[in-house]
Design a protein around this motif. Structure first.
Motif, PDB file in Angstrom:
ATOM      1  N   PRO A  43       0.807  -1.220   0.000  1.00 31.60           N
ATOM      2  CA  PRO A  43       0.000   0.000   0.000  1.00 31.60           C
ATOM      3  C   PRO A  43       0.842   1.272   0.000  1.00 31.60           C
ATOM      4  O   PRO A  43       0.321   2.372  -0.148  1.00 31.60           O
ATOM      5  CB  PRO A  43      -0.816  -0.108   1.286  1.00 31.60           C
ATOM      6  CG  PRO A  43       0.027  -0.943   2.193  1.00 31.60           C
ATOM      7  CD  PRO A  43       0.720  -1.926   1.290  1.00 31.60           C
ATOM      8  N   GLU A 140      -2.116  -1.808  -2.870  1.00 31.28           N
ATOM      9  CA  GLU A 140      -3.243  -2.192  -2.034  1.00 31.28           C
ATOM     10  C   GLU A 140      -2.716  -2.861  -0.769  1.00 31.28           C
ATOM     11  O   GLU A 140      -1.560  -3.298  -0.715  1.00 31.28           O
ATOM     12  CB  GLU A 140      -4.171  -3.176  -2.768  1.00 31.28           C
ATOM     13  CG  GLU A 140      -4.828  -2.626  -4.012  1.00 31.28           C
ATOM     14  CD  GLU A 140      -6.021  -1.735  -3.711  1.00 31.28           C
ATOM     15  OE1 GLU A 140      -6.404  -1.648  -2.520  1.00 31.28           O
ATOM     16  OE2 GLU A 140      -6.567  -1.148  -4.657  1.00 31.28           O
ATOM     17  N   ASN A 156      -8.677  -7.113  -0.844  1.00 28.28           N
ATOM     18  CA  ASN A 156     -10.124  -6.874  -0.734  1.00 28.28           C
ATOM     19  C   ASN A 156     -10.846  -8.217  -0.812  1.00 28.28           C
ATOM     20  O   ASN A 156     -10.637  -9.079   0.017  1.00 28.28           O
ATOM     21  CB  ASN A 156     -10.584  -5.890  -1.817  1.00 28.28           C
ATOM     22  CG  ASN A 156      -9.901  -4.539  -1.684  1.00 28.28           C
ATOM     23  OD1 ASN A 156      -9.701  -4.045  -0.575  1.00 28.28           O
ATOM     24  ND2 ASN A 156      -9.525  -3.943  -2.804  1.00 28.28           N
TER      25      ASN A 156
END
Length: 338
Positions: A43, A140, A156
């Motif tokens: 991230p 991410e 996710n």
């Protein structure tokens, strides 16, 4: 799925690396050069400093790791800039001989009105940000789900298809999966100095317990000075430190110093404060515990892990299995130092 580690060298792998710091980036370059399909997930919430210290003047076998790291920087054309260093404090003669075996030229000198070891060829700055920025990432947060004795990487709600997963997230490792590491805050101060040679050399003072390194390496009156108290804390916590505790000691050796700015980042330590790597599940691997010495030992440990995965080679001095049964520990002092 149980991977046969001895057969991995003969097939192309889908490799997922969680973390694009020094360890994750080093592994990316190694696996990519070997022709494997590599994805790196990060991230990028951690600050990346432009340059970090690389030193061969470590202790015992960690010197070997540092040499492996230096070989990596040369192999992948990572820019470095060499500087001399001055080490103050008692040094075992065997250690001096070890450094000389790795190509460091050493002589006794008096600098800062102090007798110490002047070394050439042992220290440099590595422009680590350029290395890390050269790695393509999936920007991410990733999670690791344990399923039986295998792992699945997930972003996710999406699973990432992988033959192997490598946990290389530094101080976030223990938040992602159960590993024997803890995070702590390490910091240093940019200072104005009265002596311009501090921006052209490293100082390791084991009598007053501080280090000094060049800021830009241009011979201007600046230096980065550190070695304050380590503060155990989870990554991204707000930490306030008082640099005067270090500056008071450093002034005794270096004279007038004025703090311009104090900053730091979170580091990761193991129970014995030595680096570690190894297999956690059938397809999940770990690398970490650099204790703020990532630029010195990180690519070296990455090479050990790469060889472990692709060739089945194992270095028991650094394998993570040595911590089996350890339930809790306190962050100690880095044994990389004297």
């Amino acid at each position: 799925m149980i991977l046969n580690i001895n057969n991995l060298a003969f097939s192309l792998l889908k490799v997922t690396i969680i973390g694009s710091g020094i360890a994750g980036s080093s592994l990316y370059y190694m696996f990519k050069k070997a022709g494997h399909n590599v994805k790196v997930i990060d991230p990028r919430i951690r600050r990346i400093f432009p340059s970090l210290i690389h030193s061969l003047l470590l202790v015992d076998k960690d010197v070997y790791l540092s040499k492996l790291a230096l070989d990596f920087y040369k192999e992948f054309n990572i820019e470095t800039k060499e500087f001399p260093s001055f080490t103050i404090g008692k040094i075992d003669e065997k250690l001096i001989k070890l450094w000389e075996e790795y190509g460091v030229k050493i002589e006794e000198k008096i600098i800062f009105n102090s007798k110490g070891i002047y070394a050439v060829g042992g220290d440099r700055l590595v422009y680590i940000k350029r290395m890390i920025d050269g790695v393509p990432i999936i920007k991410e947060k990733a999670s690791v789900i344990k399923k039986g004795n295998t792992a699945i990487a997930k972003i996710n709600d999406k699973y990432i298809e992988s033959d192997i997963i490598i946990l290389a997230a530094g101080p976030w490792n223990s938040q992602i999966f159960s590993v024997p590491t803890k995070s702590y805050y390490c910091w240093a101060s940019l200072t104005l100095t009265q002596d311009s040679k501090l921006d052209r050399m490293f100082v390791y003072d084991y009598e007053l317990n501080f280090y000094s390194r060049p800021f830009l390496g241009l011979g201007i009156r600046t230096a980065i000075i550190g070695d304050g108290e380590t503060i155990e804390a989870k990554p991204c916590q707000r930490i306030k430190v008082d640099p005067e505790e270090v500056m008071t000691r450093a002034r005794k050796r270096l004279g007038k110093l004025r703090v311009i700015y104090t900053s730091g980042e979170f580091c990761e330590g193991t129970p014995d404060m030595r680096p570690a790597y190894g297999r956690l599940l059938d397809n999940l691997y770990f690398i970490g515990g650099f204790d703020g010495y990532g630029a010195e030992v990180g690519p070296g440990v990455a090479r050990l892990l790469f060889n472990f995965i692709t060739k089945g080679e194992e270095d028991k001095d650094y394998i993570v299995d040595r911590f089996n049964g350890v339930k809790d520990f306190k962050i100690g002092k880095e044994p990389h130092e004297l």
